[in-house]
Write a protein that holds these residues in place. Structure first.
Motif, PDB file in Angstrom:
ATOM      1  N   VAL A 250       0.864  -1.180   0.000  1.00  0.00           N
ATOM      2  CA  VAL A 250       0.000   0.000   0.000  1.00  0.00           C
ATOM      3  C   VAL A 250       0.900   1.230   0.000  1.00  0.00           C
ATOM      4  O   VAL A 250       1.829   1.325   0.807  1.00  0.00           O
ATOM      5  CB  VAL A 250      -0.924   0.020   1.240  1.00  0.00           C
ATOM      6  N   LEU A 251       0.607   2.161  -0.884  1.00  0.00           N
ATOM      7  CA  LEU A 251       1.331   3.426  -0.921  1.00  0.00           C
ATOM      8  C   LEU A 251       0.425   4.517  -0.362  1.00  0.00           C
ATOM      9  O   LEU A 251      -0.739   4.635  -0.760  1.00  0.00           O
ATOM     10  CB  LEU A 251       1.746   3.767  -2.349  1.00  0.00           C
ATOM     11  N   SER A 252       0.963   5.303   0.559  1.00  0.00           N
ATOM     12  CA  SER A 252       0.160   6.333   1.210  1.00  0.00           C
ATOM     13  C   SER A 252       0.954   7.626   1.326  1.00  0.00           C
ATOM     14  O   SER A 252       2.177   7.635   1.150  1.00  0.00           O
ATOM     15  CB  SER A 252      -0.266   5.866   2.604  1.00  0.00           C
ATOM     16  N   ASP A 253       0.239   8.711   1.649  1.00  0.00           N
ATOM     17  CA  ASP A 253       0.923   9.988   1.844  1.00  0.00           C
ATOM     18  C   ASP A 253       0.984  10.389   3.320  1.00  0.00           C
ATOM     19  O   ASP A 253       1.398  11.500   3.648  1.00  0.00           O
ATOM     20  CB  ASP A 253       0.274  11.094   1.008  1.00  0.00           C
ATOM     21  N   THR A 254       0.597   9.468   4.198  1.00  0.00           N
ATOM     22  CA  THR A 254       0.734   9.674   5.639  1.00  0.00           C
ATOM     23  C   THR A 254       1.202   8.368   6.271  1.00  0.00           C
ATOM     24  O   THR A 254       1.203   7.308   5.626  1.00  0.00           O
ATOM     25  CB  THR A 254      -0.599  10.084   6.302  1.00  0.00           C
ATOM     26  N   LEU A 255       1.572   8.451   7.554  1.00  0.00           N
ATOM     27  CA  LEU A 255       2.003   7.274   8.306  1.00  0.00           C
ATOM     28  C   LEU A 255       0.913   6.752   9.234  1.00  0.00           C
ATOM     29  O   LEU A 255       1.193   6.080  10.217  1.00  0.00           O
ATOM     30  CB  LEU A 255       3.258   7.611   9.121  1.00  0.00           C
ATOM     31  N   GLU A 256      -0.339   7.016   8.890  1.00  0.00           N
ATOM     32  CA  GLU A 256      -1.446   6.566   9.725  1.00  0.00           C
ATOM     33  C   GLU A 256      -1.554   5.039   9.735  1.00  0.00           C
ATOM     34  O   GLU A 256      -1.254   4.369   8.744  1.00  0.00           O
ATOM     35  CB  GLU A 256      -2.754   7.160   9.213  1.00  0.00           C
TER      36      GLU A 256
ATOM     37  N   LEU B  12       5.560   3.513 -10.618  1.00  0.00           N
ATOM     38  CA  LEU B  12       6.894   2.920 -10.579  1.00  0.00           C
ATOM     39  C   LEU B  12       6.934   1.707  -9.656  1.00  0.00           C
ATOM     40  O   LEU B  12       7.530   0.668  -9.990  1.00  0.00           O
ATOM     41  CB  LEU B  12       7.913   3.966 -10.111  1.00  0.00           C
ATOM     42  N   ILE B  13       6.304   1.819  -8.492  1.00  0.00           N
ATOM     43  CA  ILE B  13       6.295   0.698  -7.544  1.00  0.00           C
ATOM     44  C   ILE B  13       5.506  -0.475  -8.087  1.00  0.00           C
ATOM     45  O   ILE B  13       5.923  -1.636  -7.973  1.00  0.00           O
ATOM     46  CB  ILE B  13       5.731   1.164  -6.186  1.00  0.00           C
ATOM     47  N   PHE B  14       4.367  -0.190  -8.693  1.00  0.00           N
ATOM     48  CA  PHE B  14       3.575  -1.257  -9.303  1.00  0.00           C
ATOM     49  C   PHE B  14       4.401  -2.011 -10.344  1.00  0.00           C
ATOM     50  O   PHE B  14       4.411  -3.254 -10.363  1.00  0.00           O
ATOM     51  CB  PHE B  14       2.325  -0.670  -9.959  1.00  0.00           C
ATOM     52  N   LYS B  15       5.092  -1.273 -11.187  1.00  0.00           N
ATOM     53  CA  LYS B  15       5.876  -1.906 -12.247  1.00  0.00           C
ATOM     54  C   LYS B  15       6.981  -2.777 -11.669  1.00  0.00           C
ATOM     55  O   LYS B  15       7.214  -3.904 -12.141  1.00  0.00           O
ATOM     56  CB  LYS B  15       6.466  -0.842 -13.165  1.00  0.00           C
ATOM     57  N   TYR B  16       7.657  -2.286 -10.632  1.00  0.00           N
ATOM     58  CA  TYR B  16       8.758  -3.050 -10.051  1.00  0.00           C
ATOM     59  C   TYR B  16       8.261  -4.321  -9.369  1.00  0.00           C
ATOM     60  O   TYR B  16       8.789  -5.415  -9.604  1.00  0.00           O
ATOM     61  CB  TYR B  16       9.525  -2.193  -9.046  1.00  0.00           C
TER      62      TYR B  16
ATOM     63  N   GLU C 213       5.046  -5.863  -9.359  1.00  0.00           N
ATOM     64  CA  GLU C 213       4.136  -6.772 -10.061  1.00  0.00           C
ATOM     65  C   GLU C 213       4.693  -7.284 -11.389  1.00  0.00           C
ATOM     66  O   GLU C 213       4.363  -8.401 -11.808  1.00  0.00           O
ATOM     67  CB  GLU C 213       2.791  -6.071 -10.298  1.00  0.00           C
ATOM     68  N   ALA C 214       5.527  -6.475 -12.045  1.00  0.00           N
ATOM     69  CA  ALA C 214       6.019  -6.884 -13.368  1.00  0.00           C
ATOM     70  C   ALA C 214       7.474  -7.325 -13.351  1.00  0.00           C
ATOM     71  O   ALA C 214       7.999  -7.750 -14.384  1.00  0.00           O
ATOM     72  CB  ALA C 214       5.848  -5.730 -14.373  1.00  0.00           C
ATOM     73  N   PHE C 215       8.131  -7.235 -12.188  1.00  0.00           N
ATOM     74  CA  PHE C 215       9.544  -7.627 -12.146  1.00  0.00           C
ATOM     75  C   PHE C 215       9.879  -8.447 -10.905  1.00  0.00           C
ATOM     76  O   PHE C 215      10.223  -9.618 -11.021  1.00  0.00           O
ATOM     77  CB  PHE C 215      10.435  -6.383 -12.220  1.00  0.00           C
ATOM     78  N   TYR C 216       9.762  -7.848  -9.732  1.00  0.00           N
ATOM     79  CA  TYR C 216      10.269  -8.512  -8.529  1.00  0.00           C
ATOM     80  C   TYR C 216       9.595  -9.860  -8.276  1.00  0.00           C
ATOM     81  O   TYR C 216      10.267 -10.876  -8.083  1.00  0.00           O
ATOM     82  CB  TYR C 216      10.096  -7.603  -7.311  1.00  0.00           C
ATOM     83  N   ASN C 217       8.269  -9.895  -8.259  1.00  0.00           N
ATOM     84  CA  ASN C 217       7.552 -11.147  -7.979  1.00  0.00           C
ATOM     85  C   ASN C 217       7.591 -12.138  -9.134  1.00  0.00           C
ATOM     86  O   ASN C 217       7.503 -13.347  -8.915  1.00  0.00           O
ATOM     87  CB  ASN C 217       6.088 -10.851  -7.636  1.00  0.00           C
ATOM     88  N   THR C 218       7.697 -11.629 -10.339  1.00  0.00           N
ATOM     89  CA  THR C 218       7.461 -12.472 -11.519  1.00  0.00           C
ATOM     90  C   THR C 218       8.703 -12.812 -12.323  1.00  0.00           C
ATOM     91  O   THR C 218       8.726 -13.848 -12.999  1.00  0.00           O
ATOM     92  CB  THR C 218       6.462 -11.773 -12.456  1.00  0.00           C
TER      93      THR C 218
END
Length: 198
Positions: free
Chosen positions: A65-71, A156-160, A162-167
C-alpha cells in the motif's frame, strides 16, 4: 526538505512485544511467516510511504500500500489485502518492528488470531528480509527517477513489484527462480505428494 524521513515512531518497548521469529527467515511452506515494514519514498510533492508485506517462504511481496501519511489505517489496509490475496485468515507469524502503527489497537484487530512478532529496539536485522527488499526497490529502480508525485511513485512501484520482482527477478533463496515460480514449484510438489499418497 531533507531527503529522508523517519517511518518508525517508537512505541512501548515493554516485554509484551516479543521477538517470536528470532531471525528464522526460512519457513518450510507459504503463509507460515509474513513480515512487514514501512519505507519512505521522496517525491517533488513530499514524501510518500510504502507499506509492504512479504511471505518469507518465497520472499514474495503479497501486499503493498502506498500512502501519503504514516497513519495506522494504511498498515491495516495492507494486512487486509494480504489476507484476501492469499485467501487465509492468518499466517502462523506476522513480524514487524515496534513502530506505533504495529502496536496500535486497529492493527491488533486486523491481525486477530495471528502470532505477532516484533524486532528488538533499533535492530533492523530482526526484519532483514523486508528491509532488504525495500533497499533493492530503491537501488534497482526508484533511485533512477526524479519522482514527481504520488501517482508517479505508485506507477513505478507497481511496475517493479508486479512486473519484475515477484514475476521475473531471480533470488538465490528461491533456487534462482522468481518468487512466483518458487511458490508454483511448491504447490506442484505438494499435489504430486498427495497423489502418491492416495
Amino acid at each position: 526538505m531533507k531527503p529522508y524521513t523517519i517511518t518508525t515512531i517508537d512505541s512501548d518497548f515493554s516485554e509484551e512485544y516479543k521477538n517470536i521469529l528470532d531471525e528464522q527467515f526460512n519457513p518450510d511452506f507459504p503463509d507460515a511467516v509474513w513480515c512487514t515494514d514501512i519505507t519512505y519514498i521522496w517525491t517533488y510533492e513530499g514524501f510518500v510511504y510504502l507499506t509492504s508485506i512479504m511471505d518469507l517462504y518465497s520472499r514474495k511481496i503479497i501486499s503493498w500500500v502506498l500512502s501519503d501519511t504514516l497513519e495506522t489505517k494504511w498498515v491495516v489496509e495492507a494486512v487486509n489485502k494480504a489476507k484476501k490475496v492469499r485467501n487465509v485468515s492468518k499466517p502462523l507469524i506476522l513480524h514487524s518492528d515496534r513502530g506505533r502503527q504495529y502496536t496500535a489497537k486497529d492493527y491488533a484487530d486486523a491481525t486477530s488470531g495471528m502470532t505477532l512478532s516484533y524486532s528488538k529496539k533499533a535492530y533492523p536485522w530482526d526484519n532483514a528480509c523486508i528491509e532488504s527488499f525495500h533497499s533493492l526497490l530503491k537501488r534497482e529502480w526508484i533511485n533512477r527517477f526524479k519522482i514527481t508525485d504520488y501517482n508517479h511513485a505508485y506507477k513505478l512501484i507497481f511496475k517493479y513489484i508486479e512486473a519484475f520482482y515477484n514475476t521475473v527477478r531471480i533470488h538465490s533463496h528461491c533456487d534462482y527462480v522468481s518468487p512466483n515460480e518458487y511458490e508454483k514449484k511448491y504447490w506442484i510438489k505438494l499435489r504430486q505428494m498427495e497423489i502418491n499418497v492416495a
